[in-house]
Design a protein around this motif. Structure first.
Motif, PDB file in Angstrom:
ATOM      1  N   VAL A 121       0.839  -1.204   0.000  1.00 31.62           N
ATOM      2  CA  VAL A 121       0.000   0.000   0.000  1.00 31.62           C
ATOM      3  C   VAL A 121       0.870   1.247   0.000  1.00 31.62           C
ATOM      4  O   VAL A 121       0.605   2.213  -0.737  1.00 31.62           O
ATOM      5  CB  VAL A 121      -0.956  -0.015   1.201  1.00 31.62           C
ATOM      6  CG1 VAL A 121      -1.634   1.337   1.379  1.00 31.62           C
ATOM      7  CG2 VAL A 121      -2.005  -1.094   1.032  1.00 31.62           C
ATOM      8  N   GLN A 125       0.888   3.995  -2.949  1.00 31.72           N
ATOM      9  CA  GLN A 125       0.627   5.404  -2.660  1.00 31.72           C
ATOM     10  C   GLN A 125       1.767   6.290  -3.145  1.00 31.72           C
ATOM     11  O   GLN A 125       1.529   7.401  -3.647  1.00 31.72           O
ATOM     12  CB  GLN A 125       0.397   5.590  -1.160  1.00 31.72           C
ATOM     13  CG  GLN A 125      -0.916   4.997  -0.658  1.00 31.72           C
ATOM     14  CD  GLN A 125      -1.072   5.084   0.842  1.00 31.72           C
ATOM     15  OE1 GLN A 125      -0.094   5.325   1.566  1.00 31.72           O
ATOM     16  NE2 GLN A 125      -2.278   4.893   1.321  1.00 31.72           N
ATOM     17  N   TYR A 233      -3.950   5.079  -8.787  1.00 34.01           N
ATOM     18  CA  TYR A 233      -5.009   5.068  -7.775  1.00 34.01           C
ATOM     19  C   TYR A 233      -5.691   3.701  -7.717  1.00 34.01           C
ATOM     20  O   TYR A 233      -6.075   3.232  -6.632  1.00 34.01           O
ATOM     21  CB  TYR A 233      -6.033   6.160  -8.070  1.00 34.01           C
ATOM     22  CG  TYR A 233      -5.577   7.544  -7.658  1.00 34.01           C
ATOM     23  CD1 TYR A 233      -4.782   7.741  -6.545  1.00 34.01           C
ATOM     24  CD2 TYR A 233      -5.949   8.669  -8.395  1.00 34.01           C
ATOM     25  CE1 TYR A 233      -4.367   8.997  -6.155  1.00 34.01           C
ATOM     26  CE2 TYR A 233      -5.540   9.941  -8.017  1.00 34.01           C
ATOM     27  CZ  TYR A 233      -4.745  10.104  -6.900  1.00 34.01           C
ATOM     28  OH  TYR A 233      -4.330  11.347  -6.517  1.00 34.01           O
ATOM     29  N   ALA A 234      -5.870   3.065  -8.885  1.00 38.48           N
ATOM     30  CA  ALA A 234      -6.457   1.722  -8.893  1.00 38.48           C
ATOM     31  C   ALA A 234      -5.563   0.739  -8.154  1.00 38.48           C
ATOM     32  O   ALA A 234      -6.050  -0.123  -7.402  1.00 38.48           O
ATOM     33  CB  ALA A 234      -6.688   1.267 -10.333  1.00 38.48           C
ATOM     34  N   ASP A 237      -6.101   1.222  -4.519  1.00 34.39           N
ATOM     35  CA  ASP A 237      -7.334   0.566  -4.062  1.00 34.39           C
ATOM     36  C   ASP A 237      -7.133  -0.945  -3.935  1.00 34.39           C
ATOM     37  O   ASP A 237      -7.599  -1.564  -2.970  1.00 34.39           O
ATOM     38  CB  ASP A 237      -8.473   0.866  -5.035  1.00 34.39           C
ATOM     39  CG  ASP A 237      -8.870   2.334  -5.041  1.00 34.39           C
ATOM     40  OD1 ASP A 237      -8.569   3.011  -4.030  1.00 34.39           O
ATOM     41  OD2 ASP A 237      -9.439   2.804  -6.044  1.00 34.39           O
ATOM     42  N   THR A 240      -4.972  -1.624  -0.982  1.00 38.74           N
ATOM     43  CA  THR A 240      -5.729  -1.354   0.248  1.00 38.74           C
ATOM     44  C   THR A 240      -6.684  -2.505   0.544  1.00 38.74           C
ATOM     45  O   THR A 240      -6.843  -2.915   1.706  1.00 38.74           O
ATOM     46  CB  THR A 240      -6.499  -0.036   0.115  1.00 38.74           C
ATOM     47  OG1 THR A 240      -5.572   1.030  -0.166  1.00 38.74           O
ATOM     48  CG2 THR A 240      -7.247   0.283   1.388  1.00 38.74           C
ATOM     49  N   ALA A 241      -7.342  -3.017  -0.508  1.00 42.54           N
ATOM     50  CA  ALA A 241      -8.234  -4.167  -0.308  1.00 42.54           C
ATOM     51  C   ALA A 241      -7.444  -5.372   0.186  1.00 42.54           C
ATOM     52  O   ALA A 241      -7.897  -6.117   1.078  1.00 42.54           O
ATOM     53  CB  ALA A 241      -8.959  -4.499  -1.610  1.00 42.54           C
TER      54      ALA A 241
END
Length: 412
Positions: A121, A125, A233-234, A237, A240-241
């Motif tokens: 992550v 980022q 950004y994808a 995500d 993060t998931a």
């Protein structure tokens, strides 16, 4: 002589009656004794009769309690068993423990995956931040190109104005030259000036075309940077998931590790222990049961006995195990349904031959608070004989009272 005979004849009937009324002494004693025994039996039977008409009792009654079956939530080998049969335990006491090593390893692996997901992550980022910076640079370059184009377009306008002026001067000079009013040298000067401004105009137009092409290229690079930013950004995500999934795996591993410690959910006595150290147990396998100290009585009264039974009525309870002790309680509630209605295979009275059988309805009887402190063992399944005092009205929990209240609205 005749007078004496007459007097004797008159007195003879009275003497006969007295003779008949006078019974033997033994027979009179027996009659008196019988009358006394009858009176004594009536005196002794009257309390039983009064009790019978004011009480309802049944021998189809048993002690009940909360029985919690303990089973493991994870499979494994039993490392320790800390209780014995009939041992009193408190809520939260450790009863048994499974071998926790496999679950500790699984927890460490889940924590390692969590750290990896956290790093992924952070990396995603960082890439998103870099893509955002690139996009900002491309957008700044596009803005600069727009500013350069505006400047070149202003220069074109200025050069076009000069060119139009020199072109008009050349046209006028050409007419004047034909009239012979100016020299050929002045005409050549004006003509050269017009050619120079025309060249400047063409150069400025080419600069406009160049800046326009550069703007189109800058827009394409901005669009590409925006796509890269969306992809970044994808990825954020997705990472993060994955991080949330790793966190859930850690929580599940922690839960599984905690499940290796089997604790008492309530206070009570351990019964039917069926586990020993070293045994491999499966999920849901019954290890032992815990019987709660809170007990009550379930009495299965005939349906013909329930008309006057209501909640709150006092109950005298005789336990077969303690024939010389009378426990006291009160009616708590009446089950809404007969016992046969809740069996595994309820009777289907709408088919076949029907034989009417008096049904029994369970009635819950709760012991009074003072009765719980007596030093007597009341275990689930023990036979009792409750006697409900129906002479007292009790609460509104009787079938008759509820039936009346249910019909009251229809009467209105």
């Amino acid at each position: 002589m005749s007078q004496n005979n007459t007097e004797s004849a008159q007195s003879a009937p009275g003497k006969g009656i007295k003779a008949r009324l006078k019974l033997p002494k033994g027979r009179r004693s027996r009659i008196i004794l019988g009358m006394g025994i009858t009176a004594l039996l009536l005196a002794l039977a009257l309390p039983f009769y009064l009790h019978a008409i004011s009480h309802e009792s049944t021998d189809d009654a048993f002690v009940e309690a909360h029985v919690v079956s303990m089973s493991p939530r994870v499979a494994g080998h039993v490392a320790r068993v800390l209780v014995e049969d009939n041992q009193l335990v408190k809520e939260g006491d450790l009863l048994a423990e499974l071998d926790p090593r496999d679950f500790q390893v699984a927890l460490e692996a889940a924590r390692a995956r969590l750290r990896s997901a956290q790093a992924a992550v952070t990396e995603a980022q960082a890439k998103a931040s870099a893509a955002q910076n690139v996009l900002a640079q491309k957008e700044a370059g596009l803005s600069s190109q727009h500013a350069g184009l505006a400047q070149v377009q202003a220069e074109v306008a200025e050069v076009r104005a000069g060119y139009e002026r020199d072109e008009n001067d050349l046209d006028r000079m050409r007419k004047i030259v034909e009239a012979g009013a100016v020299s050929r040298q002045e005409f050549d000067h004006v003509k050269a000036q017009e050619a120079m401004t025309r060249a400047k105009l063409n150069s400025a137009k080419r600069q406009v075309d160049t800046h326009s092409a550069e703007i189109r290229q800058a827009r394409a690079t901005v669009a590409a940077a925006e796509d890269e930013l969306r992809q970044a950004y994808a990825q954020v995500d997705i990472r993060t998931a994955e991080l949330h999934e790793a966190e859930a795996e850690v929580e599940q591993a922690e839960l599984n590790l905690s499940y290796t410690r089997i604790t008492a959910p309530c206070a009570g006595h351990v019964t039917k222990k069926a586990v020993e150290p070293g045994t491999y147990v499966q999920v849901g396998q019954k290890l032992f049961s815990i019987v709660s100290p809170d007990v009550w009585v379930v009495a299965n009264f005939k349906e013909t006995q329930l008309a006057d039974i209501a909640s709150g009525q006092p109950v005298d309870i005789e336990v077969d195990a303690y024939p010389d002790v009378t426990f006291h309680g009160h009616v708590d509630s009446i089950q809404r349904g007969t016992g046969s209605r809740f069996t595994l295979l309820p009777p289907e009275n709408a088919t076949g031959n029907f034989i009417k059988v008096v049904q029994r309805i369970p009635v819950k009887i709760v012991l009074d608070a003072s009765e719980a402190d007596k030093n007597y063992v009341l275990a689930p399944g023990m036979s009792v004989m409750p006697s409900v005092d129906i002479s007292e009205a009790g609460g509104a929990g009787s079938l008759r009272a509820e039936g009346t209240s249910a019909q009251a609205p229809a009467a209105r």
